[in-house]
Motif scaffolding. Structure first.
Motif, short mmCIF file in Angstrom:
data_model
loop_
_atom_site.label_atom_id
_atom_site.label_comp_id
_atom_site.label_asym_id
_atom_site.label_seq_id
_atom_site.Cartn_x
_atom_site.Cartn_y
_atom_site.Cartn_z
N UNK A 244 8.79 24.45 11.02
CA UNK A 244 8.79 25.50 12.05
C UNK A 244 9.85 26.55 11.74
N UNK A 245 9.56 27.82 12.07
CA UNK A 245 10.54 28.87 11.77
C UNK A 245 11.77 28.85 12.68
N UNK A 246 11.65 28.24 13.85
CA UNK A 246 12.79 28.19 14.77
C UNK A 246 12.61 26.94 15.64
N UNK A 247 13.68 26.13 15.73
CA UNK A 247 13.56 24.85 16.43
C UNK A 247 14.76 24.61 17.33
N UNK A 248 14.49 24.06 18.50
CA UNK A 248 15.57 23.57 19.36
C UNK A 248 15.13 22.25 19.97
N UNK A 249 16.03 21.51 20.57
CA UNK A 249 15.65 20.23 21.18
C UNK A 249 16.49 19.98 22.42
N UNK A 250 15.91 19.29 23.37
CA UNK A 250 16.62 18.93 24.58
C UNK A 250 15.85 17.81 25.27
N UNK A 265 22.37 20.33 12.33
CA UNK A 265 22.25 21.57 13.12
C UNK A 265 22.96 22.70 12.38
N UNK A 266 24.12 22.38 11.80
CA UNK A 266 24.88 23.40 11.07
C UNK A 266 24.22 23.77 9.74
N UNK A 267 23.56 22.79 9.13
CA UNK A 267 23.05 23.01 7.77
C UNK A 267 21.71 23.74 7.74
N UNK A 268 20.82 23.41 8.67
CA UNK A 268 19.44 23.92 8.61
C UNK A 268 19.34 25.29 9.25
N UNK A 269 18.90 26.25 8.47
CA UNK A 269 18.82 27.63 8.98
C UNK A 269 17.83 27.80 10.11
N UNK A 270 16.87 26.91 10.25
CA UNK A 270 15.83 27.10 11.26
C UNK A 270 16.18 26.45 12.61
N UNK A 271 17.30 25.71 12.67
CA UNK A 271 17.65 25.07 13.95
C UNK A 271 18.60 25.98 14.73
N UNK A 272 18.25 26.22 16.00
CA UNK A 272 19.12 27.03 16.87
C UNK A 272 20.41 26.24 17.09
N UNK A 273 21.54 26.94 16.97
CA UNK A 273 22.83 26.24 16.96
C UNK A 273 23.38 26.05 18.37
N UNK A 274 22.56 25.44 19.16
CA UNK A 274 22.92 25.21 20.57
C UNK A 274 22.72 23.73 20.87
N UNK A 275 23.78 23.09 21.35
CA UNK A 275 23.68 21.66 21.67
C UNK A 275 23.82 21.47 23.17
N UNK A 276 22.83 20.81 23.77
CA UNK A 276 22.96 20.43 25.19
C UNK A 276 23.21 18.93 25.23
N UNK A 277 24.42 18.55 25.61
CA UNK A 277 24.81 17.14 25.59
C UNK A 277 25.46 16.77 26.93
N UNK A 278 24.64 16.24 27.86
CA UNK A 278 25.16 15.96 29.21
C UNK A 278 26.26 14.90 29.19
N UNK A 279 27.39 15.23 29.82
CA UNK A 279 28.51 14.28 29.84
C UNK A 279 28.59 13.58 31.20
N UNK A 280 28.27 14.27 32.26
CA UNK A 280 28.26 13.78 33.66
C UNK A 280 29.64 13.67 34.29
#
Ligand code: SAM
Ligand code: SF4
Length: 453
Positions: A244-250, A265-280
């Motif tokens: 895929x040309x652009x990928x994110x996950x949640x 995430x840092x290495x792959x040019x096609x992954x959006x560099x946004x991390x959603x990591x719920x801590x609570x």
């Protein structure tokens, strides 16, 4: 960032309750040339948005025209969220209004789908509001028959028709959740984790990309818990990012988040560099009560790996304030963690007791005025940091992916590769990229000028 943001979920084995025959197949005769109309209203998380996309595909296939107001609709589908009580209250309000419109002969049929449909409360709602069809999250496919399409075979949600051809698409990679967080109703309404086979996911992504999709979001309650035959989420993400040309996950769970995924995430040019990591929570005591399975230090360490691997990335989280038993010290610990992790944004929730969850029976409720104060303190801490970080982007040139085309004010809404939301003055269409200089920034969004050629 508000306590009004709805959230994710997944299903248990559910029954269909189809009171009357299918629309367009008997009780609602359709004359030649008559256009049937349907309105889908979505409450909640991206997974519900995705389920609505699939239902939309079914109603369009069945010959319905989609409309956006109840008054114009023959069929109204409320696709619902059950995560917090205020979500249920909102749906009750809509059901009341729909009853009125039905009495006036404007709306003909009402369907209730999603997490409320999967909950024990749905039978009462169906009786009270005379709902025609109730579906949970595992049998959404039964809508097909209701709207006059051939019966679909029983399958788990990911096999439902997708959203080929649009510039961005959600792809479900797993459903359900194997955790048992004290406060959360999701496992009760969405069932245990089911992972979709890797080849199946990659095939869908390839098909989507071939038909024009430029942005794929991998979805699941705990996407990073995905596994299959010794392969883990990181392997799946890498395969998808190759296609895929652009990928994110949640959404991700801290206990499942591997360092190699953070590095990918840092290495792959096609992954959006946004991390959603719920801590609570930032308090070990509360994390234990919540059964989250990690301590605050472990969470901080993960964030350290992310910041190092993805220096230009953005980080968001979920935080619950006012869980039963939360003390002032626990709250201070949360504020400390917010400070240390320097989140770019956060969904902050006031604890909402859900019947059937452990926390609902815990006692020791936190007084509403204390919850409100803590909510505002966490919100302020997140926003101050987000604002300061966003200011650092001012003056820079960013490549912006246009997500929503321009509105009357001539501004489109886009996203940078670092995951920042940007308002940009362009007539470019969704799915296009433009380069633009960031002129100013608020706590939630960056503002760019006209695109640079
Ligand atoms: N699976 C994700 C995880 O483990 O972090 C989150 C899924 S949950 C449906 C989305 C968010 O809703 C949670 O992260 C939590 O912050 C919030 N939430 C869930 N149940 C809640 C409750 N009873 N009261 C307040 N917030 C709640
Ligand atoms: Fe709910 Fe916890 Fe599962 Fe997330 S991990 S969906 S918060 S039970």
């Amino acid at each position: 960032m508000s306590d009004a943001v709805e959230t994710p979920q997944t299903a248990a084995p559910i029954r269909i309750s189809n009171k009357i025959g299918a629309l367009g197949s008997g009780d609602h005769p359709v004359s030649m040339g008559e256009i049937r109309t349907a309105c889908i209203r979505t409450f909640g998380c991206q997974m519900n948005v995705h389920d609505s996309d699939r239902m939309r595909r079914m109603i369009l296939d069945a010959g319905y025209a989609e409309v956006h107001s109840y008054e114009e609709a023959d069929l109204v589908i409320l696709n619902t969220c059950y995560v917090r009580e205020n979500a249920v209250d909102r749906v009750r309000g809509h059901l009341g209004e729909l009853n009125r419109l039905r009495r006036e002969g404007r709306v003909k049929k009402v369907a209730l789908t999603g997490c409320i449909g999967a909950s024990g409360e749905s039978a009462d709602l169906q009786r009270k509001y005379d709902i025609d069809l109730v579906l949970g999250t595992h049998n959404t496919y039964e809508l097909a028959e209701f709207v006059g399409l051939p019966t679909m075979r029983e399958t788990y949600t990911p096999e439902l028709p997708g959203t080929d051809g649009e510039h961005s698409a959600f792809v479900t990679i797993m459903t359900g959740c194997n955790y048992r967080c004290s406060y959360c109703i999701v496992p009760a309404v969405r069932g245990r984790m089911v992972c979709r086979p890797l080849e199946n996911v990659v095939e869908e992504v390839e098909r989507l990309v071939a038909s024009g999709t430029r942005y794929v979001t991998l979805l699941g309650q705990t996407v990073d818990a995905w596994r299959q035959d010794g392969r883990r989420f990181c392997d799946l993400l890498e395969r998808v990012a190759d296609v895929a040309p652009r990928v994110w996950f949640t959404t991700s769970h801290p206990s499942n988040m591997e360092d190699r995924t953070l590095r990918l995430i840092g290495e792959k040019g096609t992954i959006v560099k946004r991390l959603h990591l719920p801590v609570q929570s930032g308090s070990d005591r509360m994390l234990k009560i919540m059964h989250r399975g990690y301590k605050a230090e472990r969470y901080r360490r993960k964030i350290g790996v992310f910041r190092e691997a993805v220096p230009d990335g953005t980080l968001s989280t979920d935080i619950i304030v006012g869980h039963p038993g939360e003390t002032e010290e626990d709250h201070e610990n949360t504020l400390g963690l917010v400070e240390d992790c320097a989140f770019d944004s956060a969904y902050i929730f006031k604890f909402s007791p859900r019947r059937g969850t452990e926390a609902a029976g815990l006692g020791a409720p936190v007084a509403p005025e204390v919850v409100q104060r803590r909510f505002l303190e966490v919100l302020r801490a997140v926003e101050q940091n987000a604002f300061a970080r966003n200011q650092l982007k001012v003056g820079g040139v960013e490549e912006v992916y246009v997500r929503h085309g321009s509105t009357e004010d001539g501004k489109a809404i886009g996203e940078t590769w670092s995951g920042h939301a940007v308002h940009v003055r362009t007539g470019a269409r969704p799915g296009d990229y433009v380069k633009a200089r960031i002129e100013s920034a608020g706590p939630h969004v960056l503002y760019a000028g006209e695109p640079i050629a």
